[in-house]
Design an enzyme around this catalytic site. Structure first.
Site, mmCIF file in Angstrom:
data_model
loop_
_atom_site.group_PDB
_atom_site.id
_atom_site.type_symbol
_atom_site.label_atom_id
_atom_site.label_comp_id
_atom_site.label_asym_id
_atom_site.label_seq_id
_atom_site.Cartn_x
_atom_site.Cartn_y
_atom_site.Cartn_z
ATOM 1 N N THR A 15 79.616 11.275 -23.189
ATOM 2 C CA THR A 15 80.817 10.978 -22.407
ATOM 3 C C THR A 15 81.713 12.208 -22.502
ATOM 4 O OG1 THR A 15 80.752 8.615 -22.778
ATOM 5 C CG2 THR A 15 82.933 9.564 -22.446
ATOM 6 N N ARG A 19 77.950 -4.118 -16.852
ATOM 7 C CA ARG A 19 78.748 -3.822 -18.051
ATOM 8 C C ARG A 19 79.714 -2.651 -17.807
ATOM 9 N NH1 ARG A 19 79.496 0.851 -21.566
ATOM 10 N NH2 ARG A 19 79.957 0.088 -23.651
ATOM 11 N N GLY A 39 82.450 -0.183 -19.913
ATOM 12 C CA GLY A 39 82.887 0.204 -21.256
ATOM 13 C C GLY A 39 84.371 0.509 -21.301
ATOM 14 N N ASP A 40 84.755 1.288 -22.290
ATOM 15 C CA ASP A 40 86.178 1.597 -22.492
ATOM 16 C C ASP A 40 86.668 2.747 -21.612
ATOM 17 O OD1 ASP A 40 84.396 3.269 -24.008
ATOM 18 O OD2 ASP A 40 86.160 4.137 -24.968
ATOM 19 N N THR A 99 85.710 8.444 -27.028
ATOM 20 C CA THR A 99 84.266 8.360 -26.821
ATOM 21 C C THR A 99 83.633 7.593 -27.963
ATOM 22 O OG1 THR A 99 82.193 9.554 -26.572
ATOM 23 C CG2 THR A 99 83.888 10.665 -27.873
ATOM 24 N N GLY A 100 82.687 6.734 -27.629
ATOM 25 C CA GLY A 100 82.035 5.967 -28.684
ATOM 26 C C GLY A 100 81.586 4.625 -28.158
ATOM 27 N N GLY A 131 81.929 1.570 -26.703
ATOM 28 C CA GLY A 131 83.020 1.117 -25.845
ATOM 29 C C GLY A 131 83.607 -0.240 -26.170
HETATM 30 N N1 ASP Z 1 82.500 4.946 -24.550
HETATM 31 C C1 ASP Z 1 81.398 4.965 -23.640
HETATM 32 C C2 ASP Z 1 81.056 3.552 -23.235
HETATM 33 O O1 ASP Z 1 81.045 2.694 -24.079
HETATM 34 C C3 ASP Z 1 80.184 5.640 -24.193
HETATM 35 C C4 ASP Z 1 80.427 6.871 -25.005
HETATM 36 O O2 ASP Z 1 81.538 7.353 -25.115
HETATM 37 O O3 ASP Z 1 79.455 7.423 -25.571
HETATM 38 O O4 ASP Z 1 80.762 3.335 -22.104
#
Ligand code: ASP
Length: 352
Positions: free
Chosen positions: A218, A246, A248-249, A269-270, A272
């Site tokens: 991301t 789906r 995410g964040d 990032t992470g 979500g």
């Molecule tokens: N945060 C992103 C999501 O959950 C994925 C990521 O940042 O790696 O869609």
């Protein structure tokens, strides 16, 4: 006796002054203008380990991060807006197959690329976001267009594409986003999923270690321009094997992205789902606003304490109104870079 009273009074006055000096110097510490302008970016966080990375791959990531941040830095240096710097910087990463955003995005269970992005302007607190688009070349540009040219904050799917077309944004065939690497990683995960289900392992396999590790990339950017305006943006393909639409964040204002000139700008990032539940980006700003925490204290508390306790993994890049910058993550690595107003570049991948 008189002498003792005079001495005591002097001592009290002296101690009082000392305390005052301490308080005012602490205040200046947090109010000091560190940088007239600054920029900070990430290209995803996760189990990024040196032992799994070839020298060529490492060099490729570093060089793309550097290209991207220098685009934004030059815009800011020449007096451009943080909005433009964030958009152009993110676009360099969206166009690179290295990152899970734009070209190179991860695949859904149905073998498609569904893209999410968001943007926030710290001056007006205006924002734009898009979820699940499949044919818009630059999701970050679309997020900004939604902010500037619509009455809405968030659009999704085919409606968002229709809006993009109407506004003259570049539309591409969905195959533009395809990369073999990401497609193979979906197949690997599906195989794992099948094996688990064949063994009647009802445990959720959607987020097992392999899956978590296959979605790095991301991208996000936060910038402060010479006018003191902060902007933040995030763009992603989400998580490999995601299904049922789906989201995410990354396109959620307050979770994946937040900016407020009074406090800071953040891009996350992470994993979500945890970032949504923790309202990561807004919480950092709120801790600064209501608890007078510094950027470092707030990012540290939200990532290392609150998010970690909940079981979430990932990180943020953040920058405050004085140009202080912070990288904070609880994973093994995060692709990241920053540049201050003197042009000093920090470029890192792993934990130090
Ligand atoms: N945060 C992103 C999501 O959950 C994925 C990521 O940042 O790696 O869609």
């Amino acid at each position: 006796m008189k002498k003792i009273i005079t001495l005591l009074s002097l001592l009290i006055v002296f101690l009082g002054c000392k305390n005052e000096t301490k308080n005012s110097s602490e205040e200046t510490q947090t109010n000091i203008k560190k940088n007239k302008f600054a920029i900070i970016i990430h290209g995803g966080a996760g189990t990024i380990l040196k032992k799994n990375m070839s020298d060529e791959k490492e060099a490729a990531y570093k060089s793309k991060l550097e290209d991207a941040i220098k685009i934004g830095y030059t815009i800011l240096k020449n007096g451009g807006t943080s909005q433009e710097a964030v958009m152009k910087t993110i676009q360099v990463m969206e166009e690179s197959p290295l990152f899970n955003a734009g070209k190179g995005a991860v695949f859904t269970h149905e073998e498609k690329n569904e893209l999410d992005a968001s943007f926030m302007d710290g001056k007006t607190l205006n924002a734009g976001a898009v979820a699940g688009v499949t044919n818009v070349k630059s999701p970050i540009e679309l997020a900004i267009k939604i902010m500037t040219d619509s009455d809405h904050v968030m659009l999704s799917g085919s409606g968002a594409s229709e809006f993009a077309k109407e506004k003259g944004l570049e539309i591409v065939d969905p195959s533009y986003f395809y990369t073999e690497k990401r497609f193979k990683s979906l197949q690997r995960i599906k195989d794992k999923e099948k094996t688990a289900l064949d063994h009647d392992d009802k445990k959720a396999v959607f987020y097992d270690a392999d899956i978590k590790n296959s979605k790095f990339g991301t991208v996000g950017c936060v910038a402060l321009d010479k006018n003191g305006n902060i902007a933040a943006g995030t763009s992603t393909g989400g998580m490999t094997n995601k299904r049922w639409g789906r989201i995410g964040d990354a396109p959620i204002i307050g979770s994946g992205t937040y900016a407020n000139n009074k406090t800071c700008g953040v891009s996350s990032t992470g994993w979500g789902e945890y970032f949504i539940r923790s309202q990561v980006a807004y919480d950092i700003s709120a801790q600064m606003e209501y608890q007078q925490k510094t950027l470092k204290e707030a990012t540290k508390d939200v990532i290392q304490n609150k998010l970690t306790k909940l079981g979430g993994t990932g990180g943020v890049v953040a920058l405050d109104k004085n140009g202080n910058m912070s990288f904070e993550f609880n994973t093994a690595g995060m692709y990241r870079a920053s540049m201050d107003d003197k042009g000093n570049l920090i470029l890192k991948i792993y934990k130090e």
